[in-house]
Design a protein around this motif. Sequence first.
Motif, PDB file in Angstrom:
ATOM      1  N   GLN A 131       3.577 -11.778 -12.302  1.00 27.63           N
ATOM      2  CA  GLN A 131       2.566 -12.543 -13.026  1.00 27.63           C
ATOM      3  C   GLN A 131       1.622 -11.566 -13.697  1.00 27.63           C
ATOM      4  OE1 GLN A 131       0.707 -15.198 -10.201  1.00 27.63           O
ATOM      5  NE2 GLN A 131       2.297 -16.739 -10.469  1.00 27.63           N
ATOM      6  N   ARG A 132       1.153 -11.939 -14.895  1.00 26.23           N
ATOM      7  CA  ARG A 132       0.238 -11.054 -15.619  1.00 26.23           C
ATOM      8  C   ARG A 132      -1.062 -10.919 -14.831  1.00 26.23           C
ATOM      9  NH1 ARG A 132      -3.028 -10.018 -20.237  1.00 26.23           N
ATOM     10  NH2 ARG A 132      -1.975  -8.586 -21.662  1.00 26.23           N
TER      11      ARG A 132
ATOM     12  N   ARG B 196       5.773   2.755 -10.228  1.00 27.86           N
ATOM     13  CA  ARG B 196       4.792   3.468  -9.393  1.00 27.86           C
ATOM     14  C   ARG B 196       4.651   4.921  -9.833  1.00 27.86           C
ATOM     15  NH1 ARG B 196       2.359   0.459  -5.894  1.00 27.86           N
ATOM     16  NH2 ARG B 196       3.344  -1.501  -5.228  1.00 27.86           N
ATOM     17  N   GLY B 197       5.729   5.510 -10.307  1.00 29.26           N
ATOM     18  CA  GLY B 197       5.615   6.857 -10.859  1.00 29.26           C
ATOM     19  C   GLY B 197       4.736   6.886 -12.101  1.00 29.26           C
TER      20      GLY B 197
ATOM     21  N   ILE C 189      -7.612  -2.975 -13.284  1.00 31.37           N
ATOM     22  CA  ILE C 189      -6.357  -3.669 -13.619  1.00 31.37           C
ATOM     23  C   ILE C 189      -5.179  -2.945 -12.990  1.00 31.37           C
ATOM     24  CG2 ILE C 189      -4.778  -4.230 -15.523  1.00 31.37           C
ATOM     25  CD1 ILE C 189      -7.291  -4.642 -17.278  1.00 31.37           C
ATOM     26  N   LEU C 190      -5.161  -1.615 -13.100  1.00 32.45           N
ATOM     27  CA  LEU C 190      -4.060  -0.837 -12.540  1.00 32.45           C
ATOM     28  C   LEU C 190      -3.990  -1.005 -11.022  1.00 32.45           C
ATOM     29  CD1 LEU C 190      -1.763   1.196 -12.966  1.00 32.45           C
ATOM     30  CD2 LEU C 190      -3.464   3.031 -12.747  1.00 32.45           C
ATOM     31  N   ALA C 191      -5.148  -0.941 -10.352  1.00 35.75           N
ATOM     32  CA  ALA C 191      -5.169  -1.084  -8.899  1.00 35.75           C
ATOM     33  C   ALA C 191      -4.671  -2.466  -8.473  1.00 35.75           C
ATOM     34  CB  ALA C 191      -6.580  -0.845  -8.372  1.00 35.75           C
ATOM     35  N   THR C 192      -5.065  -3.488  -9.216  1.00 37.77           N
ATOM     36  CA  THR C 192      -4.610  -4.843  -8.911  1.00 37.77           C
ATOM     37  C   THR C 192      -3.106  -4.971  -9.109  1.00 37.77           C
ATOM     38  OG1 THR C 192      -6.764  -5.704  -9.619  1.00 37.77           O
ATOM     39  CG2 THR C 192      -4.978  -7.291  -9.426  1.00 37.77           C
ATOM     40  N   GLN C 193      -2.598  -4.355 -10.176  1.00 34.08           N
ATOM     41  CA  GLN C 193      -1.162  -4.377 -10.445  1.00 34.08           C
ATOM     42  C   GLN C 193      -0.389  -3.642  -9.352  1.00 34.08           C
ATOM     43  OE1 GLN C 193       0.736  -5.698 -13.554  1.00 34.08           O
ATOM     44  NE2 GLN C 193       1.951  -5.674 -11.669  1.00 34.08           N
ATOM     45  N   GLU C 194      -0.930  -2.520  -8.894  1.00 34.03           N
ATOM     46  CA  GLU C 194      -0.265  -1.774  -7.823  1.00 34.03           C
ATOM     47  C   GLU C 194      -0.178  -2.607  -6.550  1.00 34.03           C
ATOM     48  OE1 GLU C 194      -0.942   2.906  -8.204  1.00 34.03           O
ATOM     49  OE2 GLU C 194      -2.822   1.788  -8.388  1.00 34.03           O
ATOM     50  N   ARG C 195      -1.226  -3.355  -6.250  1.00 28.96           N
ATOM     51  CA  ARG C 195      -1.188  -4.197  -5.054  1.00 28.96           C
ATOM     52  C   ARG C 195      -0.145  -5.311  -5.198  1.00 28.96           C
ATOM     53  NH1 ARG C 195      -6.813  -3.255  -5.245  1.00 28.96           N
ATOM     54  NH2 ARG C 195      -7.196  -5.212  -6.370  1.00 28.96           N
ATOM     55  N   ALA C 196      -0.016  -5.847  -6.399  1.00 31.78           N
ATOM     56  CA  ALA C 196       0.951  -6.928  -6.638  1.00 31.78           C
ATOM     57  C   ALA C 196       2.374  -6.395  -6.700  1.00 31.78           C
ATOM     58  CB  ALA C 196       0.600  -7.659  -7.937  1.00 31.78           C
ATOM     59  N   GLY C 197       2.541  -5.164  -7.168  1.00 29.54           N
ATOM     60  CA  GLY C 197       3.867  -4.587  -7.327  1.00 29.54           C
ATOM     61  C   GLY C 197       4.560  -5.077  -8.581  1.00 29.54           C
ATOM     62  N   TRP C 198       5.817  -4.653  -8.748  1.00 26.46           N
ATOM     63  CA  TRP C 198       6.558  -4.963  -9.971  1.00 26.46           C
ATOM     64  C   TRP C 198       7.859  -5.707  -9.708  1.00 26.46           C
ATOM     65  CZ3 TRP C 198       3.418  -0.735  -9.470  1.00 26.46           C
ATOM     66  CH2 TRP C 198       2.450  -0.556 -10.461  1.00 26.46           C
TER      67      TRP C 198
ATOM     68  N   LEU D 277      13.077  -0.602 -10.373  1.00 28.87           N
ATOM     69  CA  LEU D 277      11.966  -0.727 -11.323  1.00 28.87           C
ATOM     70  C   LEU D 277      10.635  -0.463 -10.638  1.00 28.87           C
ATOM     71  CD1 LEU D 277      11.201  -1.485 -14.262  1.00 28.87           C
ATOM     72  CD2 LEU D 277      10.899  -3.831 -13.459  1.00 28.87           C
ATOM     73  N   GLU D 278      10.512  -0.890  -9.394  1.00 27.02           N
ATOM     74  CA  GLU D 278       9.278  -0.655  -8.638  1.00 27.02           C
ATOM     75  C   GLU D 278       8.980   0.838  -8.543  1.00 27.02           C
ATOM     76  OE1 GLU D 278       5.962  -1.928  -6.296  1.00 27.02           O
ATOM     77  OE2 GLU D 278       7.471  -3.234  -7.195  1.00 27.02           O
TER      78      GLU D 278
END
Length: 294
Positions: free
Chosen positions: A274-275, A222-223, A260-269, A217-218
């Motif tokens: 967490q939201r 990322r794609g 938001i996207l950059a923060t999500q990328e740092r956190a990963g999937w 899923l990660e």
Amino acid sequence: MAANRSSRRRGPALGCDPADLALVEAIVTRSGTSFARGMKVLPPDRRYAMFAIYAFCRLVDDVADEEAPFEDKLPRLREWRGRIAGLYEGCTGDGLDRVLLAAIRRYRLRHEDFEAVIDGMQMDAEQVILAPAEAELDVYIDRVASAVGRLSVRAFGDSSPAADQVAHHLGRALQITNILRDIDEDAERGRLYLPAERLQAAGVPLALPAALGAPGLETACRGMAALAHYHFAQARSAMRRCRRRPMRPARLMAASYAAILATQERAGWQPPRQRIKVPRWRKALIAARALSPV
């Protein structure tokens, strides 16, 4: 002269009854989003046009999202189609209609863009979207996001082909960011908006809940993040071909969602997810940079 013009008493926004304007603003406020704050950069006429567009989208989306069989939702979506068609013939039934009609006439909002939004909501209403084909997802995103953008850029003050390109790309960037942020929230409703091709390439099952914990899923996410970055870049390029002032809200939305996207990328999937939330101080800094006249 400038002082005299600025001191003149203005009438209500869009020439509408203040009660109608209050009704539209109340719909926006009840949604609980930061949308109203973001639209404060607009002058009153354009701000209330945006409030009316948002209120329309919110109410149609509520039809699609409610717990009811499609057979019950379809007549209500059909009512919205008739209601929008009636506006283009000058027919109104309530305060939202009257503010929408004023916005349509003032900013030449296109009937087909309202129709596209309803089409997108109908896609969500008539099926549980679960790992759609990438082409189907793009159609869905165009309807629920880019069509809203095409209405919005006109309310912002730019109806040029370049502004439509901003709507095309920024709508996709924002919606993909939402999809990547809301994977677990969507899954609770049985939905998975990541495209089948990317999931299969990463070895992710096309079913819930199995997809949520799959190692691949990660990679799939990322794609999709890379695709969002592409659309952000194309939107910024199109903005440079537009007049700067009307694009202020678009720049603000682009900067906020890119964060938001950059923060999500740092956190990963990888679970547990967490939201993602961007700190308030950072939002203020983003807004200052996005709205800078330089």
